[in-house]
Design a protein around this motif. Structure first.
Motif, PDB file in Angstrom:
ATOM      1  N   MET A  11       0.845  -1.202  -0.240  1.00 45.22           N
ATOM      2  CA  MET A  11       0.136   0.026   0.029  1.00 45.22           C
ATOM      3  C   MET A  11       0.998   1.097   0.080  1.00 45.22           C
ATOM      4  O   MET A  11       0.568   2.068  -0.719  1.00 45.22           O
ATOM      5  CB  MET A  11      -1.046  -0.034   1.161  1.00 45.22           C
ATOM      6  CG  MET A  11      -1.990  -0.994   1.217  1.00 45.22           C
ATOM      7  SD  MET A  11      -3.287  -0.614   0.318  1.00 45.22           S
ATOM      8  CE  MET A  11      -3.105  -1.918  -1.031  1.00 45.22           C
ATOM      9  N   PHE A  16       0.021   6.931  -6.290  1.00 42.77           N
ATOM     10  CA  PHE A  16      -1.481   7.214  -6.685  1.00 42.77           C
ATOM     11  C   PHE A  16      -1.731   7.660  -8.022  1.00 42.77           C
ATOM     12  O   PHE A  16      -2.767   6.979  -8.542  1.00 42.77           O
ATOM     13  CB  PHE A  16      -1.560   8.639  -5.855  1.00 42.77           C
ATOM     14  CG  PHE A  16      -3.101   8.990  -6.316  1.00 42.77           C
ATOM     15  CD1 PHE A  16      -4.225   8.650  -5.433  1.00 42.77           C
ATOM     16  CD2 PHE A  16      -3.291  10.270  -7.030  1.00 42.77           C
ATOM     17  CE1 PHE A  16      -5.405   9.091  -5.882  1.00 42.77           C
ATOM     18  CE2 PHE A  16      -4.341  10.849  -7.159  1.00 42.77           C
ATOM     19  CZ  PHE A  16      -5.487  10.316  -6.623  1.00 42.77           C
ATOM     20  N   THR A  45      -9.078  14.399   1.208  1.00 44.15           N
ATOM     21  CA  THR A  45      -7.752  14.665   1.396  1.00 44.15           C
ATOM     22  C   THR A  45      -7.283  16.217   1.370  1.00 44.15           C
ATOM     23  O   THR A  45      -6.409  16.883   1.955  1.00 44.15           O
ATOM     24  CB  THR A  45      -6.766  14.439  -0.111  1.00 44.15           C
ATOM     25  OG1 THR A  45      -7.307  14.975  -1.018  1.00 44.15           O
ATOM     26  CG2 THR A  45      -7.022  12.837  -0.060  1.00 44.15           C
ATOM     27  N   PHE A  62       1.469   6.281  -2.336  1.00 47.41           N
ATOM     28  CA  PHE A  62       0.249   6.456  -1.510  1.00 47.41           C
ATOM     29  C   PHE A  62       0.965   7.320  -0.214  1.00 47.41           C
ATOM     30  O   PHE A  62       0.127   7.877   0.509  1.00 47.41           O
ATOM     31  CB  PHE A  62      -0.620   5.340  -1.154  1.00 47.41           C
ATOM     32  CG  PHE A  62      -1.774   5.123  -1.994  1.00 47.41           C
ATOM     33  CD1 PHE A  62      -2.850   6.083  -2.084  1.00 47.41           C
ATOM     34  CD2 PHE A  62      -1.935   4.343  -3.094  1.00 47.41           C
ATOM     35  CE1 PHE A  62      -3.900   6.084  -2.974  1.00 47.41           C
ATOM     36  CE2 PHE A  62      -2.919   4.044  -3.857  1.00 47.41           C
ATOM     37  CZ  PHE A  62      -3.862   5.065  -3.865  1.00 47.41           C
ATOM     38  N   LYS A  63       1.995   6.910   0.472  1.00 44.52           N
ATOM     39  CA  LYS A  63       2.620   7.305   1.669  1.00 44.52           C
ATOM     40  C   LYS A  63       2.792   8.406   1.460  1.00 44.52           C
ATOM     41  O   LYS A  63       2.241   9.521   2.325  1.00 44.52           O
ATOM     42  CB  LYS A  63       3.711   6.410   1.788  1.00 44.52           C
ATOM     43  CG  LYS A  63       4.434   6.927   3.209  1.00 44.52           C
ATOM     44  CD  LYS A  63       5.880   6.209   3.609  1.00 44.52           C
ATOM     45  CE  LYS A  63       6.410   6.536   4.644  1.00 44.52           C
ATOM     46  NZ  LYS A  63       7.371   5.896   4.941  1.00 44.52           N
ATOM     47  N   THR A  95      -2.674   2.258   5.511  1.00 37.95           N
ATOM     48  CA  THR A  95      -3.547   1.310   5.149  1.00 37.95           C
ATOM     49  C   THR A  95      -4.916   1.687   4.911  1.00 37.95           C
ATOM     50  O   THR A  95      -5.735   1.601   4.122  1.00 37.95           O
ATOM     51  CB  THR A  95      -3.447  -0.382   5.513  1.00 37.95           C
ATOM     52  OG1 THR A  95      -1.688  -0.202   5.140  1.00 37.95           O
ATOM     53  CG2 THR A  95      -4.020  -1.050   4.612  1.00 37.95           C
ATOM     54  N   LYS A  97      -5.960   4.723   5.557  1.00 38.51           N
ATOM     55  CA  LYS A  97      -6.480   5.887   4.930  1.00 38.51           C
ATOM     56  C   LYS A  97      -6.597   5.401   3.346  1.00 38.51           C
ATOM     57  O   LYS A  97      -7.470   5.835   2.795  1.00 38.51           O
ATOM     58  CB  LYS A  97      -5.423   6.824   4.794  1.00 38.51           C
ATOM     59  CG  LYS A  97      -5.439   7.633   6.068  1.00 38.51           C
ATOM     60  CD  LYS A  97      -4.062   8.427   6.261  1.00 38.51           C
ATOM     61  CE  LYS A  97      -3.834   8.800   7.807  1.00 38.51           C
ATOM     62  NZ  LYS A  97      -2.619   9.601   8.249  1.00 38.51           N
ATOM     63  N   VAL A  98      -5.883   4.648   2.658  1.00 36.81           N
ATOM     64  CA  VAL A  98      -6.094   4.104   1.350  1.00 36.81           C
ATOM     65  C   VAL A  98      -7.588   3.401   1.217  1.00 36.81           C
ATOM     66  O   VAL A  98      -8.226   3.537   0.229  1.00 36.81           O
ATOM     67  CB  VAL A  98      -4.669   3.165   0.954  1.00 36.81           C
ATOM     68  CG1 VAL A  98      -5.131   2.531  -0.083  1.00 36.81           C
ATOM     69  CG2 VAL A  98      -3.594   3.790   1.040  1.00 36.81           C
ATOM     70  N   ARG A  99      -7.688   2.783   2.294  1.00 40.79           N
ATOM     71  CA  ARG A  99      -9.140   1.870   2.229  1.00 40.79           C
ATOM     72  C   ARG A  99     -10.166   2.836   2.245  1.00 40.79           C
ATOM     73  O   ARG A  99     -11.202   2.783   1.652  1.00 40.79           O
ATOM     74  CB  ARG A  99      -9.152   0.790   3.364  1.00 40.79           C
ATOM     75  CG  ARG A  99      -7.960  -0.355   2.930  1.00 40.79           C
ATOM     76  CD  ARG A  99      -8.308  -0.999   1.738  1.00 40.79           C
ATOM     77  NE  ARG A  99      -7.238  -2.125   1.332  1.00 40.79           N
ATOM     78  CZ  ARG A  99      -6.930  -2.487   0.173  1.00 40.79           C
ATOM     79  NH1 ARG A  99      -7.595  -1.922  -0.981  1.00 40.79           N
ATOM     80  NH2 ARG A  99      -6.226  -3.519   0.072  1.00 40.79           N
ATOM     81  N   ASP A 102     -10.679   3.882  -1.099  1.00 39.68           N
ATOM     82  CA  ASP A 102     -11.262   2.748  -1.659  1.00 39.68           C
ATOM     83  C   ASP A 102     -12.862   2.915  -1.737  1.00 39.68           C
ATOM     84  O   ASP A 102     -13.559   2.699  -2.540  1.00 39.68           O
ATOM     85  CB  ASP A 102     -10.566   1.502  -1.677  1.00 39.68           C
ATOM     86  CG  ASP A 102      -9.238   1.389  -1.832  1.00 39.68           C
ATOM     87  OD1 ASP A 102      -8.733   2.356  -2.915  1.00 39.68           O
ATOM     88  OD2 ASP A 102      -8.620   0.541  -1.448  1.00 39.68           O
TER      89      ASP A 102
END
Length: 121
Positions: A11, A16, A45, A62-63, A95, A97-99, A102
């Motif tokens: 992740m 991005f 964001t 993504f980090k 992880t 935040k990425v989810r 999504d």
């Protein structure tokens, strides 16, 4: 819910720019617009269109993306299951935040009303 360190590392290293076209295709295929996708990303964001394009042009991971972002204070209201993980139980902040992203994209593609997607308390 614990994710594996391998999953978390993947992740963090994903760019991005590599995922954004998939988000866009997903929402447009379901009749939603690029502008609506950007509204959702902006809510999560704080990136306006120019700042979002800069993240894509800079090919940030993504980090880096979430380090540069100002996460919406209501992001914690994003709950549910995405990719087999219950979002509110993910222990690794990046992880999670990425989810969050999504999940919002999924809700947009599924036709959920924007007022529901852009959570408020």
């Amino acid at each position: 819910m614990s994710t594996t360190s391998d999953h978390d590392n993947r992740m963090a290293k994903l760019t991005f720019a590599s995922v954004y076209p998939h988000y866009l295709t997903k929402v447009e295929r379901k009749g939603r617009s690029r502008e609506e996708l950007h509204q959702v990303i902006r809510w999560l964001t704080g990136f306006d269109d120019k700042a979002l394009q800069k993240q894509i042009d800079d090919n940030v991971t993504f980090k880096q993306f979430f380090q540069r972002a100002k996460l919406n204070p209501n992001a914690h209201l994003i709950t549910g299951v995405i990719c087999g993980y219950r979002i509110e139980e993910i222990e690794t902040p990046l992880t999670q935040k990425v989810r969050y992203m999504d999940k919002l994209v999924d809700e947009l593609a599924k036709g959920r009303k924007m007022e529901k997607i852009l959570r408020s308390e």
